[in-house]
Design a protein around this motif. Structure first.
Motif, PDB file in Angstrom:
ATOM      1  N   PRO A 487      65.353  97.925  48.558  1.00  0.00           N
ATOM      2  CA  PRO A 487      66.359  96.939  48.160  1.00  0.00           C
ATOM      3  C   PRO A 487      66.188  95.643  48.949  1.00  0.00           C
ATOM      4  N   VAL A 488      66.032  94.554  48.224  1.00  0.00           N
ATOM      5  CA  VAL A 488      65.867  93.241  48.851  1.00  0.00           C
ATOM      6  C   VAL A 488      67.093  92.400  48.522  1.00  0.00           C
ATOM      7  N   LEU A 489      67.782  91.924  49.557  1.00  0.00           N
ATOM      8  CA  LEU A 489      68.973  91.111  49.367  1.00  0.00           C
ATOM      9  C   LEU A 489      68.546  89.666  49.145  1.00  0.00           C
ATOM     10  N   VAL A 490      68.835  89.164  47.941  1.00  0.00           N
ATOM     11  CA  VAL A 490      68.353  87.844  47.525  1.00  0.00           C
ATOM     12  C   VAL A 490      69.535  86.944  47.188  1.00  0.00           C
ATOM     13  N   ARG A 491      69.435  85.717  47.624  1.00  0.00           N
ATOM     14  CA  ARG A 491      70.450  84.720  47.280  1.00  0.00           C
ATOM     15  C   ARG A 491      69.836  83.680  46.355  1.00  0.00           C
ATOM     16  N   ARG A 492      70.525  83.421  45.262  1.00  0.00           N
ATOM     17  CA  ARG A 492      70.129  82.366  44.334  1.00  0.00           C
ATOM     18  C   ARG A 492      71.370  81.542  44.017  1.00  0.00           C
ATOM     19  N   GLY A 493      71.328  80.289  44.417  1.00  0.00           N
ATOM     20  CA  GLY A 493      72.506  79.453  44.251  1.00  0.00           C
ATOM     21  C   GLY A 493      73.629  79.981  45.116  1.00  0.00           C
ATOM     22  N   GLU A 494      74.745  80.261  44.493  1.00  0.00           N
ATOM     23  CA  GLU A 494      75.908  80.774  45.218  1.00  0.00           C
ATOM     24  C   GLU A 494      76.023  82.291  45.148  1.00  0.00           C
ATOM     25  N   ASN A 495      75.089  82.933  44.439  1.00  0.00           N
ATOM     26  CA  ASN A 495      75.169  84.376  44.223  1.00  0.00           C
ATOM     27  C   ASN A 495      74.173  85.133  45.097  1.00  0.00           C
TER      28      ASN A 495
END
Length: 508
Positions: A487-495
């Motif tokens: 599992p890779v925790l990814v941020r895109r924009g505000e999410n």
């Protein structure tokens, strides 16, 4: 009550009584009398729609890939591709599900690797998609992500003939691919004009959802010019499109192909009433270049751009929010030589208005490298025109070598996740409120590309390990187990959301 009133009363009552005896089916016919009949369109277009199956070479020692139960890896990639945040149950080391059938159907030739007789390896099915025949001599158009990373491509016609296809070329930027089968006198589609498409028109989608060959669904055009963060605006439709439909045609009521079904918006992995198709006019421009050279050549001016918001336009004195805000200029590039500076707003390119920042890459990309152009910018309260010379974009993926030739080496990020990252500045971390750190994605390939990671995403955590630097990221990624989802925790924009990725085996 007068005699006249009595007669009127009984006449009305008799009319109501007669109406009550009219069959319900007869009453129901009238409202649907103007509904279209799609049968002739399906007879016309259906034979030119094909099923596309891809495989990869595997070693018998490598065992089966870990994918969630009931799904194959092709389905998984399509669920995650391009639309971020689709949940997927994690089930490491589970058996592969059927790719061309549902629960006990045919599957991808049985749903398990086809091992060669010598025991050294064989073929393993990657997934299925759709396509359509462009010309009677065997050129077939599909999505690039349908054939991505495939060692073998098989095209099945509606008459059940199957051909091994040769990859002519792919263009990841528009998600277009062209393959060729060795056949003649094939049925082919008629190409329409997507510019004439109107919102509200009836359309058909034909393809192989979940491997169910030549399935037809209908709907209307919900919107045009829908921006989803990719290179070109999409046609939005409510025709049911599901995994496996990718690469199939979107057809108008004249039986003309006006789009290629490419994406869905979904929180479950299945159809939710919103699907996206690539406009056929752009697809055909790409196809011609792929057929000629195996690649697509585009122009660039070497700038990074962003959106012009209303607040920005008001503060800069622009009459309305339009154009593309220049955030970075590549030193020594065409824009730098032309005098474009960070903070400029590009309002026009070669006289054509830039309504939104997403318009500029298409305008520049469609310009032949070496051409002279004029850029209209807004700087310090006034507009000015600057001459600029467009140069060629950096090389993109070209067609794989023929099976009888030595395959060309394919450059990719060196870590098992297929991601190249860079450090974030202290200001960036502060603005994004990332107290534990993070790294920015600069390039993706292989596993990361298949699940939809994009340049500009921020990786915050791998498994339970917070990522604080690019060096640390590479160290953690290098020791991942290639047999397990991570599992890779990814941020895109505000999410921010976890995205499961299966690392590739080192050396592959």
């Amino acid at each position: 009550m007068t005699n006249l009133s009595v007669r009127k009363f009984f006449a009305a009552a008799a009319a109501m009584a007669c109406l009550s005896f009219v069959p319900h089916s007869a009453l129901a016919i009238a409202p649907g009398a103007n509904l279209p009949d799609f049968a002739d369109l399906v007879d016309k277009v259906g034979p030119a729609v094909v099923n596309i199956r891809t495989t990869s070479r595997v070693s018998t020692a490598s065992g089966q890939r870990a994918v969630p139960p009931g799904m194959d890896e092709g389905d998984m990639s399509e669920f995650f591709r391009r639309f971020f945040g689709i949940p997927l149950p994690q089930a490491p080391n589970s058996p592969r599900g059927g790719g061309r059938g549902d629960k006990g159907g045919r599957g991808d030739r049985g749903g398990s690797p086809d091992q060669s007789d010598n025991g050294d390896g064989g073929e393993q099915n990657n997934g299925v998609g759709s396509g359509f025949i462009l010309s009677s001599d065997g050129y077939v158009m599909t999505n690039a992500h349908v054939v991505d990373d495939a060692d073998n491509i098989y095209v099945t016609l509606t008459d059940k003939r199957e051909f091994k296809a040769r990859l002519i070329g792919v263009d990841d930027r528009t998600d277009i691919a062209i393959v060729k089968i060795n056949a003649a006198n094939l049925p082919s589609v008629t190409i329409g004009d997507s510019n004439k498409l109107r919102v509200g028109e009836w359309v058909l989608a034909i393809g192989s959802p979940f491997g169910l060959d030549n399935t037809v669904t209908e709907g209307i055009v919900s919107a045009k010019g829908r921006e989803t963060g990719d290179y070109l605006p999409f046609i939005q439709t409510d025709a049911a499109v599901n995994p496996g439909n990718s690469g199939g045609p979107l057809v108008n009521m004249q039986g003309e192909v006006i789009g290629i079904n490419a994406q869905i918006y979904s929180r479950t992995g299945g159809f939710m009433g919103i699907a996206f198709a690539i406009p056929i006019d752009e697809a055909m421009r790409v196809a011609e270049q792929l057929k000629s050279t195996g690649k697509v050549v585009r122009g660039r001016i070497a700038v990074s751009i962003g959106q012009v918001t209303k607040d920005v336009s008001d503060s800069l004195g622009l009459p309305r929010a339009e154009g593309a805000l220049v955030s970075n200029v590549e030193p020594g590039g065409p824009a730098d030589k032309a005098g474009i500076q960070p903070g400029d707003i590009i309002l026009k390119f070669n006289g054509a208005p830039v309504e939104a920042d997403t318009d500029l890459p298409r305008m520049v990309g469609d310009t032949k490298p070496g051409s002279k152009a004029t850029v209209t910018i807004w700087r310090k309260g006034q507009s000015r025109e600057l001459p600029i010379t467009v140069v060629q974009t950096l090389p993109e993926k070209v067609a794989k070598a023929d099976a009888h030739e030595a395959p060309a080496a394919k450059a990719r990020p060196s870590n098992p996740l297929g991601v190249t990252v860079s450090d974030l500045s202290a200001d960036q971390l502060k603005s994004m409120k990332l107290s534990t750190g993070g790294v920015q994605v600069e390039a993706v390939d292989g596993p990361a590309a298949r699940v939809g990671l994009q340049k500009g995403d921020v990786i915050v955590r791998i498994g339970d390990t917070d990522v604080s630097s690019a060096k640390q990221f590479d160290q953690v990624a290098a020791h991942l187990d290639s047999q397990k989802m991570v599992p890779v925790l990814v941020r895109r924009g505000e999410n921010t959301q976890f995205v499961p990725i299966k690392p590739h085996t080192p050396g592959k």
